[in-house]
Motif scaffolding. Structure first.
Motif, PDB file in Angstrom:
ATOM      1  N   LEU A  26      47.594  22.634  45.042  1.00  0.00           N
ATOM      2  CA  LEU A  26      48.530  23.547  45.708  1.00  0.00           C
ATOM      3  C   LEU A  26      48.803  23.150  47.162  1.00  0.00           C
ATOM      4  CD1 LEU A  26      50.100  26.157  45.206  1.00  0.00           C
ATOM      5  CD2 LEU A  26      48.058  27.456  45.809  1.00  0.00           C
ATOM      6  N   GLY A  27      47.752  22.737  47.864  1.00  0.00           N
ATOM      7  CA  GLY A  27      47.909  22.350  49.272  1.00  0.00           C
ATOM      8  C   GLY A  27      48.926  21.209  49.415  1.00  0.00           C
ATOM      9  N   THR A  68      44.205  14.936  50.249  1.00  0.00           N
ATOM     10  CA  THR A  68      43.557  16.250  50.300  1.00  0.00           C
ATOM     11  C   THR A  68      42.080  16.096  49.959  1.00  0.00           C
ATOM     12  OG1 THR A  68      43.789  18.562  49.652  1.00  0.00           O
ATOM     13  CG2 THR A  68      44.000  16.951  47.880  1.00  0.00           C
ATOM     14  N   GLY A  97      42.958  19.468  53.874  1.00  0.00           N
ATOM     15  CA  GLY A  97      42.279  20.184  52.789  1.00  0.00           C
ATOM     16  C   GLY A  97      41.034  20.929  53.250  1.00  0.00           C
ATOM     17  N   GLN A  99      37.764  20.471  53.056  1.00  0.00           N
ATOM     18  CA  GLN A  99      36.686  19.802  53.792  1.00  0.00           C
ATOM     19  C   GLN A  99      37.127  19.442  55.205  1.00  0.00           C
ATOM     20  OE1 GLN A  99      33.620  19.598  53.156  1.00  0.00           O
ATOM     21  NE2 GLN A  99      32.765  17.906  54.321  1.00  0.00           N
ATOM     22  N   TYR A 169      49.623  29.774  54.509  1.00  0.00           N
ATOM     23  CA  TYR A 169      50.138  29.667  53.140  1.00  0.00           C
ATOM     24  C   TYR A 169      51.626  29.369  53.233  1.00  0.00           C
ATOM     25  CZ  TYR A 169      50.384  30.478  48.120  1.00  0.00           C
ATOM     26  OH  TYR A 169      50.534  30.314  46.758  1.00  0.00           O
ATOM     27  N   ARG A 210      34.317  31.477  51.001  1.00  0.00           N
ATOM     28  CA  ARG A 210      35.740  31.764  51.033  1.00  0.00           C
ATOM     29  C   ARG A 210      36.164  32.567  52.257  1.00  0.00           C
ATOM     30  NH1 ARG A 210      37.345  32.588  44.903  1.00  0.00           N
ATOM     31  NH2 ARG A 210      39.367  32.524  45.889  1.00  0.00           N
ATOM     32  N   VAL A 241      44.405  32.954  43.085  1.00  0.00           N
ATOM     33  CA  VAL A 241      43.109  32.520  43.628  1.00  0.00           C
ATOM     34  C   VAL A 241      42.621  33.341  44.825  1.00  0.00           C
ATOM     35  CG1 VAL A 241      43.306  30.161  42.734  1.00  0.00           C
ATOM     36  CG2 VAL A 241      44.092  30.660  45.059  1.00  0.00           C
ATOM     37  N   ASN A 243      40.568  35.880  47.022  1.00  0.00           N
ATOM     38  CA  ASN A 243      39.120  36.126  46.918  1.00  0.00           C
ATOM     39  C   ASN A 243      38.820  37.395  46.126  1.00  0.00           C
ATOM     40  OD1 ASN A 243      38.395  33.906  48.629  1.00  0.00           O
ATOM     41  ND2 ASN A 243      39.433  35.094  50.211  1.00  0.00           N
ATOM     42  N   PHE A 396      27.947  22.926  44.132  1.00  0.00           N
ATOM     43  CA  PHE A 396      27.628  24.263  43.621  1.00  0.00           C
ATOM     44  C   PHE A 396      27.074  24.191  42.192  1.00  0.00           C
ATOM     45  CE2 PHE A 396      30.383  25.405  47.096  1.00  0.00           C
ATOM     46  CZ  PHE A 396      29.827  26.574  47.591  1.00  0.00           C
TER      47      PHE A 396
END
Ligand code: B12
Length: 463
Positions: A26-27, A68, A97, A99, A169, A210, A241, A243, A396
């Motif tokens: 998306l980014g 990204t 992105g 990171q 966004y 997040r 997406v 949160n 994760f």
């Protein structure tokens, strides 16, 4: 200018990038949307593409390569930047992105020219105007770029220019990924698009990144932008997406209005908090009538003390209530649980029991990950199994904190058995097949098996 926007290839350590959960970049679609009018832009999604970056560079001959990043991508991103510079040292390389926002210094490397710590309409415009200027007057362009908020530059040693900000966004151009779109999926729904309706999260759970990424203030994104974006999506399924989609009644009602106004008939999947569902329970059914199919929810634990320590705003009793509400209306649930490093065999058994009571359709049980940007990192610094620069391990999906009551191998064994039990035994597959169809259940099962294989490998490789 010719700009090639790249998403790095799948990383082996990732668990979500299997057929059941594989979302669009998306980014990059947003960056594309900003520049398509005045530049030649292309997205090269290496999670889908088989070809090499060099092959694409030879075809496109870009002046700028923008990549990204997520944390586990760091080495891959650096290797792509080196590949671009090796192909043509004149290419400008740029990394953005998640990171780049959370840990920009991880990209401080001679092969990277710019790190976009955060972007908005304004800094992107300034950056690209300056890059054009660089063809005529490099020193003046560099002076200008060094002052742009959110952009770190190699010639200033990647020091921050001191301005704080967050990613905006922007309207994505979904057609920019048209050749890849049939591959994108979420939660076993394929094809599926992703989007965001509101940013930020006020809950601030201890383990969650997040709110660190989007801030603690819950804000709705501009209505007109969302309307355009929603209207442009062709896929039958949209994953939101945010949160917590159940963050407020106003948020839910605004979304319902938009869906009615656009006469959308889509499947919606959302992330929701237990507290949100309890607070706005009457709206669950209304949302379902508008297309809500599945909810991703963090039940996290069987233990109230742990939930309180994590700063969760709900307890185990609330979890059970929500499970019954969603079961009653027939909304699919994908629950996530966190395996605490101080769990014993008995605790894993308690978790299995809890999952069989909650009965989610899918459960993911991941070890507690004290991400470097979270307060938890300080708390567990002395028990870390991997250094913070071992980027691939921060997925994760790997045990990061040395367990206190079990050996590492025993701990992986418990994770494996528990994942196996909850996904292959607790979920009644025949009932699921009747309800969701064979293909979807196979996709969901593939995701679980993928996860199990990872734990097997990690367990065997323990030193
Ligand atoms: C969708 C999603 C995915 C998708 C696609 C992600 C992608 N970008 O390719 C899929 C399902 C593939 C995925 C996979 C994983 N994900 Co994920 N994912 C998300 C999610 C839900 C939304 C991300 C998103 O689209 N945000 C909205 C977009 C617009 O934001 P953005 O990408 O940051 O883009 C903005 C800027 O950064 C900028 N930008 C982006 N790229 C570039 C490039 C350039 C050049 C420039 C100038 C600017 C720029 O443009 C945008 C402007 O607003 C987030 C949670 C969240 N809500 O943040 C987790 C999240 C990003 N994922 C996360 C993780 C851990 C993973 C996995 C490792 C999970 C796993 N164990 O398998 C894998 C890694 C996959 C791999 N690399 O192999 C973590 C990130 C941790 C970290 N520090 O990096 C998050 C935050 C979730 C969490 N657990 O907290 N994920």
């Amino acid at each position: 200018m010719k700009i090639l926007l790249v998403r790095p290839p799948r990383i082996k350590q990732a668990i979500t990038v299997s057929d059941f959960m594989f979302a669009e970049p998306l980014g990059l679609e947003m960056i594309y949307g900003q520049f398509e009018e005045h530049h030649e832009v292309e997205i090269f999604d290496m999670m889908v593409e088989k070809g090499s970056l060099t092959g694409r560079l030879a075809k496109v001959l870009p002046e700028v390569v923008g990549i990204t990043s997520l944390c586990i991508d760091v080495f891959e991103v650096l290797s792509l930047c080196r590949e671009a510079k090796g192909f043509n040292p004149e290419i400008t390389t740029m990394v953005g992105g998640t990171q780049a926002f959370l840990s920009p210094r991880s990209f401080a490397d001679p092969s990277v020219d710019y790190i976009a710590e955060f972007v908005d309409e304004s800094n992107l415009k300034q950056l690209f105007a300056s890059l054009e200027l660089a063809n005529v007057d490099k020193p003046e362009a560099e002076e200008k770029i060094a002052l742009i908020p959110g952009i770190r530059t190699s010639f200033k040693g990647f020091a921050s220019n001191g301005v704080k900000g967050r990613n905006q966004y922007l309207l994505p151009n979904r057609e920019s990924t048209s050749r890849y779109r049939p591959k994108y999926s979420y939660f076993g729904y394929k094809p599926a698009a992703i989007m965001e309706f509101g940013t930020g999260c006020a809950k601030g759970c201890e383990f969650c990144l997040r709110w660190r990424i989007e801030g603690s203030e819950e804000k709705l994104i501009d209505r007109e932008l969302i309307k355009k974006d929603l209207a442009s999506i062709q896929e039958p399924t949209i994953m939101l997406v945010d949160n917590d989609f159940f963050a407020s009644e106003q948020k839910l009602r605004t979304f319902f209005c938009l869906v009615r106004e656009l006469k959308l008939r889509k499947n919606f999947i959302v992330y929701a908090s237990v507290k949100g569902i309890l607070s706005y329970e009457p709206l669950v059914k209304e949302f379902q009538d508008l297309g809500l199919k599945a909810v991703i929810i963090g039940y996290e634990s069987f233990n109230d003390t742990e939930l309180a320590d994590y700063r969760k705003k709900s307890d185990t009793h609330d979890n059970l209530k929500v499970a019954r509400i969603l079961e009653h209306v027939g909304i699919e649930v994908w629950a996530s649980f966190i395996a605490h490093p101080d769990w014993s065999k008995e605790d894993f058994r308690k978790l299995r029991k809890t999952v069989s009571l909650l009965k989610p359709q899918i459960s993911s049980i991941n070890p507690l990950t004290p991400f470097p940007n979270l307060p938890l990192y300080e708390k567990y610094k002395d028990r870390l199994l991997y250094p913070r620069e071992d980027y691939k391990s921060w997925s994760f999906g790997q045990v990061m904190i040395r367990p206190s009551k079990l050996s590492l191998r025993e701990y992986y064994y418990e994770l494996l058995i528990t994942n196996l039990y909850v996904n292959l035994v607790v979920n009644h597959k025949t009932e699921m097949i009747k309800r969701y169809g064979f293909r979807r259940v196979i996709r969901l099962a593939a995701g679980s098996v993928w996860n199990l294989l990872r734990y097997c490998r990690l367990m065997i490789n323990v030193v």
